[in-house]
Design a protein around this motif. Structure first.
Motif, mmCIF file in Angstrom:
data_model
loop_
_atom_site.group_PDB
_atom_site.id
_atom_site.type_symbol
_atom_site.label_atom_id
_atom_site.label_comp_id
_atom_site.label_asym_id
_atom_site.label_seq_id
_atom_site.Cartn_x
_atom_site.Cartn_y
_atom_site.Cartn_z
ATOM 1 N N LEU A 64 3.211 12.050 -8.355
ATOM 2 C CA LEU A 64 2.278 12.744 -9.240
ATOM 3 C C LEU A 64 2.045 14.172 -8.769
ATOM 4 O O LEU A 64 2.133 15.123 -9.546
ATOM 5 C CB LEU A 64 0.945 11.987 -9.311
ATOM 6 N N PHE A 65 1.758 14.334 -7.468
ATOM 7 C CA PHE A 65 1.502 15.670 -6.938
ATOM 8 C C PHE A 65 2.754 16.541 -6.972
ATOM 9 O O PHE A 65 2.675 17.750 -7.198
ATOM 10 C CB PHE A 65 0.912 15.597 -5.530
ATOM 11 N N ALA A 66 3.919 15.939 -6.778
ATOM 12 C CA ALA A 66 5.175 16.693 -6.884
ATOM 13 C C ALA A 66 5.370 17.190 -8.319
ATOM 14 O O ALA A 66 5.801 18.325 -8.537
ATOM 15 C CB ALA A 66 6.357 15.849 -6.435
ATOM 16 N N ALA A 67 5.038 16.352 -9.279
ATOM 17 C CA ALA A 67 5.144 16.760 -10.679
ATOM 18 C C ALA A 67 4.172 17.902 -10.982
ATOM 19 O O ALA A 67 4.534 18.884 -11.646
ATOM 20 C CB ALA A 67 4.867 15.577 -11.601
ATOM 21 N N MET A 69 0.816 -1.201 0.000
ATOM 22 C CA MET A 69 0.000 0.000 0.000
ATOM 23 C C MET A 69 0.863 1.271 0.000
ATOM 24 O O MET A 69 0.457 2.287 -0.520
ATOM 25 C CB MET A 69 -0.923 -0.051 1.218
ATOM 26 N N TRP A 70 2.055 1.205 0.599
ATOM 27 C CA TRP A 70 2.923 2.379 0.680
ATOM 28 C C TRP A 70 3.253 2.929 -0.698
ATOM 29 O O TRP A 70 3.364 4.129 -0.894
ATOM 30 C CB TRP A 70 4.205 2.074 1.455
ATOM 31 N N ALA A 130 3.293 6.633 -2.444
ATOM 32 C CA ALA A 130 4.541 7.145 -3.019
ATOM 33 C C ALA A 130 4.319 7.599 -4.465
ATOM 34 O O ALA A 130 4.825 8.650 -4.881
ATOM 35 C CB ALA A 130 5.638 6.092 -2.936
ATOM 36 N N LEU A 131 3.555 6.823 -5.236
ATOM 37 C CA LEU A 131 3.251 7.220 -6.610
ATOM 38 C C LEU A 131 2.379 8.476 -6.651
ATOM 39 O O LEU A 131 2.600 9.366 -7.489
ATOM 40 C CB LEU A 131 2.553 6.085 -7.365
ATOM 41 N N LEU A 132 1.412 8.559 -5.739
ATOM 42 C CA LEU A 132 0.596 9.771 -5.662
ATOM 43 C C LEU A 132 1.454 10.971 -5.277
ATOM 44 O O LEU A 132 1.267 12.072 -5.807
ATOM 45 C CB LEU A 132 -0.548 9.573 -4.657
#
Length: 137
Positions: free
Chosen positions: A11-14, A1-2, A6-8
């Motif tokens: 995405l938000f950092a991008a 689940m981590w 981490a992928l989200l």
């Protein structure tokens, strides 16, 4: 689940880089960072209040407070530098160089947290460093 979180985060950092590049055009980057910080403060506390996790504040130790404050200071300085870099450079160069923090975090986790440095982790960090150097030069 981590890894989903981490992928989200990635995405938000991008999206942060893209939105910031547009938003800081003709704006003092320290002012932009201040505005961004207020929005984050409101959002973070809204989540704390919504989830009802604010009661845990009484359980924080002196060590918790010290390192959360240090983390906040490091985050603030990172954002100030990041926004200035975005104003001066291209997102396609600044964002990947900023992600050099991953390799630095790996090294610091080995030095200060005693985390193991596996061949896989070291190889990944080396590739990040190599990719950053390609983008810089």
């Amino acid at each position: 689940m981590w890894w989903i979180y981490a992928l989200l985060s990635a995405l938000f950092a991008a999206l942060t880089a893209i939105f910031a590049k547009i938003g800081i055009k003709g704006v003092d980057t320290d002012l932009a960072t201040g505005i961004r910080t207020v929005i984050i403060l409101i959002l973070a506390w809204a989540i704390v209040l919504f989830k009802g996790s604010g009661s845990g504040i009484a359980d924080l130790t002196k060590t918790n407070w010290t390192f959360l404050i240090l983390s906040g200071c490091a985050t603030g300085l990172s954002w100030i530098c990041y926004f200035r870099a975005l104003q001066l450079g291209k997102v396609s160069q600044v964002a990947p160089v900023d992600k050099l923090s991953v390799a630095i975090a790996i090294a610091l986790s080995v030095l200060f947290l005693g985390e193991p440095l596996t061949l896989k982790t070291a190889s990944g960090a080396a590739l990040i460093i190599a990719g950053t150097l390609v983008l810089i030069f």
